[in-house]
Motif scaffolding. Structure first.
Motif, short mmCIF file in Angstrom:
data_model
loop_
_atom_site.label_atom_id
_atom_site.label_comp_id
_atom_site.label_asym_id
_atom_site.label_seq_id
_atom_site.Cartn_x
_atom_site.Cartn_y
_atom_site.Cartn_z
N TYR A 49 0.83 -1.20 0.00
CA TYR A 49 0.00 0.00 0.00
C TYR A 49 0.87 1.26 0.00
CZ TYR A 49 -3.34 -3.61 1.08
OH TYR A 49 -4.10 -4.76 1.02
N TYR A 50 0.30 2.31 -0.56
CA TYR A 50 0.99 3.59 -0.68
C TYR A 50 0.28 4.62 0.19
CZ TYR A 50 2.70 1.05 -4.73
OH TYR A 50 3.24 0.10 -5.56
N SER A 77 -3.75 -3.93 -3.52
CA SER A 77 -2.99 -2.70 -3.44
C SER A 77 -3.95 -1.51 -3.56
CB SER A 77 -1.94 -2.63 -4.55
OG SER A 77 -1.23 -1.42 -4.50
N LYS A 132 -3.98 3.19 -2.58
CA LYS A 132 -3.30 4.34 -2.02
C LYS A 132 -4.16 4.97 -0.94
CE LYS A 132 -0.62 8.40 -3.39
NZ LYS A 132 -0.14 9.21 -4.54
#
Length: 215
Positions: A30-31, A168, A170
């Motif tokens: 993850y961002y 995934s 953000k």
């Protein structure tokens, strides 16, 4: 990708019920970024109580929805928490608007506190089952995991929902909040640090088999 389960491999599971198998992806998938701060409505506990009384007088029972979101770190499930003013912790979520559904309200709150925009144009949030409910018989801070039989007009209901993450995405968090990943073993029954609701989350999750998916 390899799969590791906290109850053995899936092939050895005695049950075929996949509803209680929860995939968890590494935190490194993850961002994280930041956006403008969001205003806090209450400066003191007194202010909060007075605001709750005013809202109750107009709309009645206050309903809050909160998200239980898990990631993997060091081969152990971690719970995503927001830290406010470097002092106390909250699950992502908040109060519903009048007439708003639980799911729509939680998605709106997640967009506001964990996403870049609030218009719903980003990846949708997968809101799962309701894990538990907490009740406030009065405007004080005391919470009950059930509605006491002598309470006919509770002032607040808090519902916890499991929110499953994709492989995934953000996270964009307001600058005046911190998003932390806290191990379940640290949260468990740690009322002093995390409060009644958060410290009870590991018990609510005990029916799940956690499948940690490594890249």
């Amino acid at each position: 990708m390899s799969v590791v389960s906290n109850r053995g491999s899936l092939e050895n599971e005695n049950t075929s019920d996949q509803r209680y198998v929860l995939d968890i992806y590494p935190l490194s998938n993850y961002y994280f970024g930041s956006k403008e701060s969001i205003p806090f409505k209450d400066e003191t506990l007194h202010d909060r109580v007075q605001r709750m009384k005013s809202i109750y007088a107009v709309h009645g029972l206050r309903t809050c929805v909160e998200a239980v979101i898990l990631v993997e770190l060091f081969k152990h499930p971690h719970l995503l928490l927001l830290q406010v003013r470097n002092s106390f912790f909250k699950l992502p979520g908040g109060r519903l608007r009048p007439g708003e559904s639980d799911i729509d309200g939680l998605k709106r709150k997640l967009m506001r506190k964990l996403s870049l925009s609030e218009d719903g144009n980003e990846m949708d949030w997968e809101v799962g089952e309701c894990l538990g409910m907490w009740w406030k018989p009065d405007f004080e801070t005391l919470l009950f995991p059930h509605l006491p039989p002598n309470v006919k007009q509770p002032k607040e209901c808090t519902k916890l929902f499991l929110v499953k993450l994709p492989v995934s995405r953000k996270f964009i968090v307001p600058k005046n909040l911190k998003l932390l990943a806290v191990p379940l073993c640290q949260v468990h029954e740690n009322h002093k640090t995390y409060g009644q609701v958060i410290s009870g989350v590991p018990l609510l999750l005990s029916k799940f088999s956690f499948n940690i998916i490594d890249p």
